[in-house]
Design a protein around this motif. Structure first.
Motif, PDB file in Angstrom:
ATOM      1  N   GLY E 239     -25.593  19.717  19.842  1.00 58.91           N
ATOM      2  CA  GLY E 239     -26.250  18.522  20.180  1.00 58.91           C
ATOM      3  C   GLY E 239     -27.301  17.782  18.627  1.00 58.91           C
ATOM      4  O   GLY E 239     -27.204  16.653  18.872  1.00 58.91           O
ATOM      5  N   VAL E 240     -28.217  18.595  18.751  1.00 60.69           N
ATOM      6  CA  VAL E 240     -28.947  18.097  17.755  1.00 60.69           C
ATOM      7  C   VAL E 240     -28.877  18.487  16.424  1.00 60.69           C
ATOM      8  O   VAL E 240     -29.052  17.153  15.640  1.00 60.69           O
ATOM      9  N   VAL E 241     -28.473  19.573  16.534  1.00 61.23           N
ATOM     10  CA  VAL E 241     -28.180  19.888  14.949  1.00 61.23           C
ATOM     11  C   VAL E 241     -27.277  19.058  14.496  1.00 61.23           C
ATOM     12  O   VAL E 241     -27.326  18.980  12.515  1.00 61.23           O
ATOM     13  N   MET E 242     -25.729  18.900  14.630  1.00 65.84           N
ATOM     14  CA  MET E 242     -25.363  18.602  14.351  1.00 65.84           C
ATOM     15  C   MET E 242     -24.967  16.927  14.507  1.00 65.84           C
ATOM     16  O   MET E 242     -24.361  16.868  12.728  1.00 65.84           O
ATOM     17  N   PRO E 243     -25.691  15.618  14.748  1.00 65.75           N
ATOM     18  CA  PRO E 243     -25.731  14.564  14.227  1.00 65.75           C
ATOM     19  C   PRO E 243     -26.573  14.940  12.556  1.00 65.75           C
ATOM     20  O   PRO E 243     -27.023  14.366  11.812  1.00 65.75           O
ATOM     21  N   LEU E 244     -27.802  15.701  12.647  1.00 63.67           N
ATOM     22  CA  LEU E 244     -27.998  15.937  10.749  1.00 63.67           C
ATOM     23  C   LEU E 244     -27.762  15.570  10.102  1.00 63.67           C
ATOM     24  O   LEU E 244     -27.835  15.588   9.266  1.00 63.67           O
ATOM     25  N   VAL E 245     -26.510  17.250  10.250  1.00 64.10           N
ATOM     26  CA  VAL E 245     -25.308  17.208   9.167  1.00 64.10           C
ATOM     27  C   VAL E 245     -24.574  16.388   8.542  1.00 64.10           C
ATOM     28  O   VAL E 245     -24.037  16.224   8.166  1.00 64.10           O
ATOM     29  N   GLY E 246     -24.132  15.476  10.595  1.00 63.92           N
ATOM     30  CA  GLY E 246     -23.203  14.746   9.913  1.00 63.92           C
ATOM     31  C   GLY E 246     -24.378  13.750   9.224  1.00 63.92           C
ATOM     32  O   GLY E 246     -22.712  12.876   8.051  1.00 63.92           O
ATOM     33  N   ALA E 247     -24.851  13.175   9.390  1.00 56.14           N
ATOM     34  CA  ALA E 247     -26.015  12.068   8.638  1.00 56.14           C
ATOM     35  C   ALA E 247     -26.135  12.430   7.473  1.00 56.14           C
ATOM     36  O   ALA E 247     -26.256  11.256   6.126  1.00 56.14           O
ATOM     37  N   THR E 248     -26.365  13.652   7.010  1.00 59.20           N
ATOM     38  CA  THR E 248     -25.845  13.925   5.464  1.00 59.20           C
ATOM     39  C   THR E 248     -25.018  13.976   4.941  1.00 59.20           C
ATOM     40  O   THR E 248     -25.510  13.426   3.794  1.00 59.20           O
ATOM     41  N   PHE E 249     -23.455  14.353   5.921  1.00 60.14           N
ATOM     42  CA  PHE E 249     -22.770  13.452   4.651  1.00 60.14           C
ATOM     43  C   PHE E 249     -22.694  12.491   4.805  1.00 60.14           C
ATOM     44  O   PHE E 249     -22.213  11.757   3.305  1.00 60.14           O
TER      45      PHE E 249
END
Ligand SMILES: Nc1ncnc2c1ncn2[C@@H]1O[C@H](COP(=O)(O)O)[C@@H](O)[C@H]1O
Ligand SMILES: Nc1ncnc2c1ncn2[C@@H]1O[C@H](COP(=O)(O)O)[C@@H](O)[C@H]1O
Ligand SMILES: Nc1ncnc2c1ncn2[C@@H]1O[C@H](COP(=O)(O)O)[C@@H](O)[C@H]1O
Ligand code: NA
Ligand code: NA
Ligand code: NA
Lengths: 325, 103, 103, 103, 325, 325
Positions: E239-249
């Motif tokens: 729940g915290v990592v995915m936003p960062l991954v998404g933001a990178t994309f």
């Protein structure tokens, strides 16, 4: 003609009309967009309070000229007489039962306060003044039409008891009480009172009206989807012809009274508009056998959009032409 | 737990008729009832929903009344006089109720 | 007062499934029903409440249907096909109804 | 359609008591229920309505619980302990339920 | 780093974040503070209408540059692709069932409009411009993720019928219709239209957002109380990592498109945020066996607060650094 | 005396009092005018948030002077002591049962936040300053009265278990949490935070208060219609005498504390006002056998209108006279 077209164009591309159109489109497309009942009621209370208050303040400001009483009387007469005109027209145009015709007629004698509000908005932005007490005329026109319609029915042999309970309900209908009450509050407190609550009832007014019309569009669209089957072409046509007939009567009344250009336009708007709050409720009590799909679809799905989009510019243009305003 | 036989009457009726119905019930000596909200419905007169409703003309409510069996007929007569010409639906079912002294 | 035997079917189901359920009921020839709001509840999938809810994903409603006994099975089949994979609860009880011509 | 006998318990109780009631039900091992809103009502303690209510002191709700017949007594005992000193009404009726595995 | 910290500090002590925190605290302490469902819905309608309208006006003002179509397309691709990334990540990090993983993945492809609104607020008060049409991109990103998730499931052998009814529901979801509709109304009526309703949709906007976030805090806190048991540490971390991954994309997409600093930041915010309105509803219809506690707690209880407090400042700082804005 | 009359006249003809009067009149006339529960709750949340926030900002602005802690303590003592006074008075004046008397007493120890809000409005428009932290004092006075009343009952031999659950509910009552929470938010964010949401919580405040008081009037009128039968003359008189007695205690406390003129007036208002939200809820849980018609009619139908119309001008005039303000 030119003025009508330009007014109509400005009107059609205003946020409030486009919001209404969005609502109609969304519900015709069967989107699940919807505004909770409590929020819709809250907005309608806000609009009634604001419009009544501002009317009262304007009377406090400009004083009452002699035509106030005459205007109220004219409103009552119009409201009582128009159902008879409407009933006659329906005999010719549609083939509704007497009951359905009377119920529809009641709606067209009474008024739509949102149509009134929309018209005052257009008048304001066109810089055309109108009498503040027109709000009180609007309130006075809500109820008499219902009594007329019940009289039409009883004349037909169907003896309806107009029980005193119902009469009280009609006269003390929430929207009448709020409109008249806030009118008096505005009158009593005047511009000083207005100054205190201006940031609430004046500035955000147009915006709230947008969301309210969005909701009206949703409801109208839903009505059209459900009720379109019940309306024969003759009855549909009535929904567009009757406002024009009503507006003509309203126009004559306004001219005879000698009110301002805006006043004449508002008399036309009130006479042209059809109720969808107070009258349906009264009809469900007094004429439960009349089909609500017919009167609600006509009033909300046909006449309301017609007045909102084309009617208001027409009435204003005619009033301007005839009063030289 | 001791329970008592009773009748449960549920009347779905238009909101505009609610006070007329409960007044009639009171006149018939029925003093206990509960009003429940209704969101929408469908019947002979079509489908309706409370969404975005600004008119109070078209909504419905459900009036629920738990009553001693011997008083059922009085209630039904009173209710029928009101709903007679109106849309709506009246159902009666058997139930057991706790604390008979309270109703 | 003359009453008629009927079945009262109450279906508590997620709001997102409401139109699918009533569509299925209509296809099965059932045209009368009433939708009641639900504030919250608890079950195998936990507790929920409507307070502050902005999502329409998690609310429930109750669909109430009074029906002639001989048509019950058709209704239950139609309802079951919709609720089958979904949470919710379907109850049937006996009742008496006034004015049989109206339903 | 296969159905199973069950009891339908409907408890109309003040909103302030709702969590106490459902807590007691949970302690008695009852995990499934549904809460329905109530608009108003009348009884020994007078008439009330939810209109314009800002206080949460005076509203009521209806807690609905469908339960296996053999577990009814446990539920009623738990419920009674909560409603005992409070206003409200508790009814029990027979019903049939689909999908017994779910409740 | 410095800028992140200062932005984060300003952000954390703003009335909107503190209102959210108050909501979370109140519901964790089991206070009976609550906002009625109708009021919460009313506020969300207000926010959607206002944000859409203002986006449209901004497009009317600045014209559409060539990147509008490309941005919309990028949004659709992101929304469709991110669930696949999320699904893969969940295979590694959590041990959810395929169904639960697909349902969670759908939420992270789609977007949270309130996160978007909060980000535009921060951008505004930091004086960073962004493209008005980003609102349209947000709308375009709502739905594709749902289709991706259903495809993920059907690939796993579980043949789900994507019935046309559901497709219509997803596409004509109320929030999409309102956002797109008010965007067009704003576009058509332009600054003149805005002037009429500015006192409603601009001035009180921040304040309404406070109360809305108070409610979101109450709901998130309630979810955390109830749902905390169901979330394993691996899933929580997601729940915290995915936003960062998404933001990178999202960042890469924004940079490739060449949008403004604010535009890049908003692409990051949209990609990082997770839906909690449209997608849960669709999941209840299409994947009823997936556990709603998992995806609602993750999206509303973990990712939403993370983005609101830390995410937004990070994304803005990164966007500023990379675009030299 | 002169000042009282002029203040009372201005007060009685202000939009907020007239709105209240409209509500009372409408419901006594049995109009169907009503404000949906959700809208009423929404407005009360707005008012609590706004009044708390502004109080906090004012503390951030002026700093805390040494009397804050003493004022809070005084509030708690007043709230705990006034029920005992009220209980004694009721023994003399009415012939209520011990249970009913204790329940009524609890209401008069606690406070009515709307009366407080109305009083700050009058102070503002009279240009009389008051301490921002009076909002916190108001919050502190909500609950102690309930404990006092339960103690009164238990002293009478009726052993009530004050279960910890109830204690939590009373302390974390939604209105206390919202008032205190927004007070802290205002304090933390200060004038900068206020600037962001001023157009929401300051400008429209008076207008929202009008509609809220319209609703209070409707509810009070309904209560009077239903509950007038249950109130004996002695008890009715108590509803007017007790506020004056409470105000006297409040006045003494304020003078001893050395707060400003506005502060003394607000201490009087708080002590004079009776709860109709938090306390009724607690009474239904703890003393279900006490008759709600008695305490609701007294608090909402008698004391609230008295304070709103005559009480507030009296308290302000007395505070001005005694502090030379
Ligand atoms: N068989 C039924 N079961 C449950 N509710 C019904 C039924 N028939 C009618 N209703 C309710 O009564 C309203 C009016 O019904 P009708 O008079 O058939 O138009 C409907 O909108 C429903 O809310
Ligand atoms: N035994 C029951 N009695 C009444 N309502 C129930 C019962 N079981 C479940 N429900 C309702 O159905 C919803 C879903 O239940 P479940 O599928 O068990 O999670 C719950 O939130 C309740 O509203
Ligand atoms: N016989 C009844 N049938 C249905 N509801 C009832 C009945 N009696 C009481 N109630 C409900 O219970 C509430 C409290 O009742 P009471 O304790 O009699 O004042 C009422 O306001 C009604 O909502
Ligand atoms: Na008319
Ligand atoms: Na996303
Ligand atoms: Na007090």
């Amino acid at each position: 003609m030119d003025q009508i077209l330009s007014l109509a164009a400005t009107n059609l591309l205003s946020p409030i009309i486009l919001s209404f159109a969005l609502g109609v489109a969304a519900s015709l497309a069967r989107s699940d967009l919807n505004i909770p009942e409590a929020v819709a009621k809250g907005m309608s209370i806000y609009l009634l309070f604001a419009i009544g208050f501002k009317g009262g303040v304007s009377v406090a400001d400009h004083g009452i000229d002699g035509t106030l009483a005459a205007s109220l009387l004219a409103g009552i007469v119009l409201s009582a007489a128009l159902p008879i005109v409407a009933f006659g027209l329906l005999q010719v145009m549609g083939n509704l039962s007497r009951l359905d015709a009377a119920a529809v007629a009641a709606h067209y004698g009474s008024i739509s306060i949102v149509t009134f509000v929309a018209a005052t908005s257009v008048l304001n932005s066109s810089g055309i003044a109108s009498e503040g007490y027109m709000v009180a005329v609007a309130a006075a026109m809500e109820a008499p039409a219902i009594l007329s319609a019940l009289w039409l029915i009883s004349r037909g042999g169907d003896s309806r008891r107009m029980d005193p309970e119902l009469l009280r309900e009609i006269m003390l209908n929430g929207s009448i009480v709020l409109l008249v009450g806030s009118f008096f509050i505005g009158w009593i407190t005047g511009t000083e009172g207005l100054a205190k609550i201006e940031a609430f009832i004046v500035s955000p007014f147009q915006g709230v009206l947008c969301l309210f019309l969005l909701d009206m569009g949703l409801v109208a669209g839903r009505g059209l989807r459900g009720g379109s089957g019940v309306l024969k072409p003759g009855v549909l046509t009535f929904g567009v012809v009757m406002p024009l007939v009503g507006a003509t009567f309203g126009c004559i009344a306004g001219l005879l009274l000698g009110v301002s250009t805006g006043g004449v336009a508002l008399f036309m708007v009130l006479s042209a508009s059809a109720s969808y709050i107070a009258v349906p409720a009264a009809m469900r009590v007094a004429l439960p056998e009349a089909n609500p799909s017919i009167y609600l679809t006509l009033s909300l799905g046909v006449t309301f959009p017609f007045n909102l989009t084309l009617g208001i510019p027409i009435y204003i243009a005619v009033a301007s032409a005839l009063t030289g305003g | 737990m001791q329970t008592h036989k009773a009748k449960r009457v549920a009347i779905i009726i238009e909101q505009v008729m609610q006070s007329r119905l409960t007044d009639a019930m009171e006149r018939a000596g029925v003093t206990g009832w509960t009003v429940l909200p209704v969101l929408g419905g469908s019947g002979d007169s079509g489908t309706w929903s409370r969404e975005g409703q600004v008119s109070r003309g078209t909504g419905m409510v459900q009036v629920l009344c738990v009553i001693k069996p011997e008083r059922l007929d009085g209630l039904l007569d009173a209710a029928f006089a009101v709903v007679e010409r109106h849309i709506g639906i009246v159902t009666v079912s058997d139930c057991e109720v706790l604390r008979a002294e309270r109703f």
